[in-house]
Design an enzyme around this catalytic site. Structure first.
Site, short mmCIF file in Angstrom:
data_model
loop_
_atom_site.label_atom_id
_atom_site.label_comp_id
_atom_site.label_asym_id
_atom_site.label_seq_id
_atom_site.Cartn_x
_atom_site.Cartn_y
_atom_site.Cartn_z
N TYR A 32 0.88 -0.99 -0.07
CA TYR A 32 -0.05 0.16 -0.05
C TYR A 32 0.88 1.26 0.06
O TYR A 32 1.74 1.40 0.83
CB TYR A 32 -0.90 -0.10 1.26
CG TYR A 32 -1.86 1.19 1.18
CD1 TYR A 32 -2.89 1.40 0.49
CD2 TYR A 32 -1.58 2.13 2.33
CE1 TYR A 32 -3.72 2.49 0.33
CE2 TYR A 32 -2.53 3.35 2.31
CZ TYR A 32 -3.58 3.38 1.51
OH TYR A 32 -4.47 4.56 1.53
N ASP A 35 9.36 2.92 0.53
CA ASP A 35 8.28 3.53 1.03
C ASP A 35 8.27 3.27 2.59
O ASP A 35 8.01 2.16 2.97
CB ASP A 35 7.04 3.18 0.48
CG ASP A 35 5.72 3.79 1.31
OD1 ASP A 35 5.87 4.49 2.34
OD2 ASP A 35 4.56 3.59 0.77
N LYS A 90 3.42 9.14 9.11
CA LYS A 90 3.04 8.31 10.57
C LYS A 90 4.20 8.80 11.44
O LYS A 90 3.99 9.72 11.92
CB LYS A 90 3.23 6.79 10.30
CG LYS A 90 2.11 6.41 9.19
CD LYS A 90 1.58 4.85 9.26
CE LYS A 90 0.32 4.89 8.32
NZ LYS A 90 0.32 4.06 7.16
C1 LIG Z 1 -0.04 4.52 5.60
C2 LIG Z 1 0.59 4.46 4.44
C3 LIG Z 1 0.76 5.18 3.40
C4 LIG Z 1 -0.22 6.48 3.30
O1 LIG Z 1 0.05 7.07 4.35
P1 LIG Z 1 -1.22 8.34 4.70
O2 LIG Z 1 -0.79 9.28 5.65
O3 LIG Z 1 -2.30 7.34 5.38
O4 LIG Z 1 -1.86 9.11 3.45
C5 LIG Z 1 1.79 5.13 2.37
N1 LIG Z 1 2.59 4.07 2.45
C6 LIG Z 1 2.56 3.23 3.25
C7 LIG Z 1 3.41 1.96 3.58
C8 LIG Z 1 1.61 3.30 4.50
O5 LIG Z 1 1.74 2.35 5.60
#
Ligand SMILES: *Cc1c(COP(=O)(O)O)cnc(C)c1O
Length: 429
Positions: free
Chosen positions: A144, A239, A267
């Site tokens: 994701y 990511d 996060k």
């Molecule tokens: C949570 C998440 C995102 C998206 O971040 P948001 O602040 O919810 O837009 C992107 N990449 C990873 C790996 C994530 O866990």
């Protein structure tokens, strides 16, 4: 356990918010319940509107690595608030944040702050495309990367598919340059590179895939990706929205000894405030406006209150590396304990775990990619979830979410969790 007030709030919520929630992961649909509304939190605990107390393994999906309501972060936020909330102009705190990251994270020459992980990924991809002059992005099924159009592709059954959108409202044009490969399968990436020579702008990967449960990279997978990117002139994007400042202070790059060209954060970097960031090699980051031709902006980007919160958390993590060994100890106690109990009661489940992340899969198979994760018995998970929440354990309401351990979890919370877990094994199943 009474949940009347949560139920009443949900009734109101569904009338004016789609599904009653502002992000789908908060809905309890897949576990056949309605959400508990959280009124407050402290350390490893959250409290709902009915006054129930839970040991929390969501941690706002990662940001609360030091536990909820941390006094040091709260103080930084309150102090900063008193000088105004937002100016739409440059501030000292943005410089301090950028310097702190670039000085303490290896191979980070420059960084740009944004407001979410989604924005960080969207912007990193744009920068990579601008830098290479190429269009194709390779992602992995089950990873994701936020909800920007180009990333809403996962290619079902693990077969590489080009550009089938996962979401309505995403035109095919937005995803036709997104190629999906199989996690832990370098050949699936090689095939894309050979099918589209000199067309791949970037490969983006969750170094530990924590949005299909928790799937670990096999030995050599991430290094192999990095080499494939180098050999083919593609930008290697990690990511690190979940893994950054979690697997280690330097994230997965430090943990696995990688040198990504770009990295995305979210996060933990905001400590619970809405923050994201992307950064990496100077020559790529200097493609971004106003230096370069890649446009990217944000009215609230680098917001002082958010910077103060994030900086307070990052500084603490940097200065107290024992936090990581402490979380690893807590995780070992909890996850070892769960594995022992699974063996004792002969339950066909698998635990995947690394550092402070873990996932209990309702399958006997060794889960190494999205397709295998999909073999899990989600009905059985739902039963487990319902038992656990009724016994004071707050888990993500989906088989495909991770458990997040924070520095505020203790031996006591672990023992209570294991007691609830054994209760479920004995009577709940
Ligand atoms: C949570 C998440 C995102 C998206 O971040 P948001 O602040 O919810 O837009 C992107 N990449 C990873 C790996 C994530 O866990």
């Amino acid at each position: 356990m009474e949940a009347k007030r949560s139920a009443a709030l949900f009734e109101r919520a569904v009338k004016c918010i789609p599904g009653g929630v502002n992000s789908p992961v908060r809905a309890y649909g897949s576990v056949g319940m309605t959400p508990r509304f959280i009124q407050g939190a402290n350390g490893p605990y959250v409290f709902d509107e009915d006054g129930n107390k839970y040991i929390d393994y969501i941690g706002s999906w990662g940001p609360m690595i030091l536990g909820h309501n941390n006094p040091m972060i709260l103080e930084a936020v309150v102090k900063t608030c008193q000088s105004g909330l937002s100016f739409g102009a440059a501030t000292r705190l943005e410089v301090e944040m950028a310097e702190f990251i670039c000085q303490n994270i290896r191979h980070m020459d420059m960084v740009r702050m944004v407001n979410s992980g989604t924005e960080a990924v969207m912007s990193a991809i744009r920068a990579a495309r601008g830098y290479t002059g190429r269009n194709i992005i390779v992602k992995f099924a089950g990873c994701y990367h936020g909800h920007c159009d180009a990333m809403l592709v996962k290619a079902g059954s693990g077969v590489m598919t080009a550009g089938i959108p996962d979401s309505a409202g995403v035109p095919k044009g937005c995803t036709q340059d997104t190629m999906t490969a199989v996690y832990n399968d370098l050949d699936s990436v090689r095939e894309i590179f050979s099918r589209y020579p000199d067309q791949v702008a970037a490969v983006i990967v969750e170094p530990v895939a924590a949005n299909m449960g928790v799937v670990l990279p096999e030995d050599g997978f991430l290094q192999g990706l990095q080499e494939l990117c180098r050999a083919n002139g593609a930008v290697f994007i990690l990511d690190e929205v979940i893994t950054g400042f979690r697997l280690a202070f330097g994230g997965a790059a430090e943990y696995y000894g990688l040198e990504p060209d770009l990295r995305t954060y979210g996060k933990i970097i905001g400590a619970g405030m809405p923050v994201g960031a992307y950064g990496g090699k100077k020559e790529i980051m200097e493609m971004v406006a106003p230096v370069g031709p890649v446009y990217q902006a944000g009215t609230l980007s680098g917001n002082p209150v958010a910077m103060a919160a994030g900086l307070a958390q990052l500084r603490f993590l940097y200065e107290n590396p024992r936090v990581y060994s402490q979380m690893a100890d807590t995780a070992a106690l909890l996850f070892d304990g769960m594995e022992k109990l699974l063996a004792k009661y002969e339950i066909p489940c698998t635990m995947n775990r690394i550092a402070s992340l873990g996932c209990l899969y309702f399958t006997r198979e060794h889960v190494t990619n999205y397709e295998i994760a999909g073999h899990s018995d989600t009905e059985a998970f739902a039963g487990y979830f319902r038992y656990m929440i009724d016994h004071g354990i707050h888990l993500g309401p989906s088989q495909f979410e991770a458990m997040f351990i924070s520095a505020s979890h203790t031996e006591e919370t672990t023992e209570e969790t294991l007691a609830a877990f054994e209760g479920w094994l004995k009577e709940g199943k």
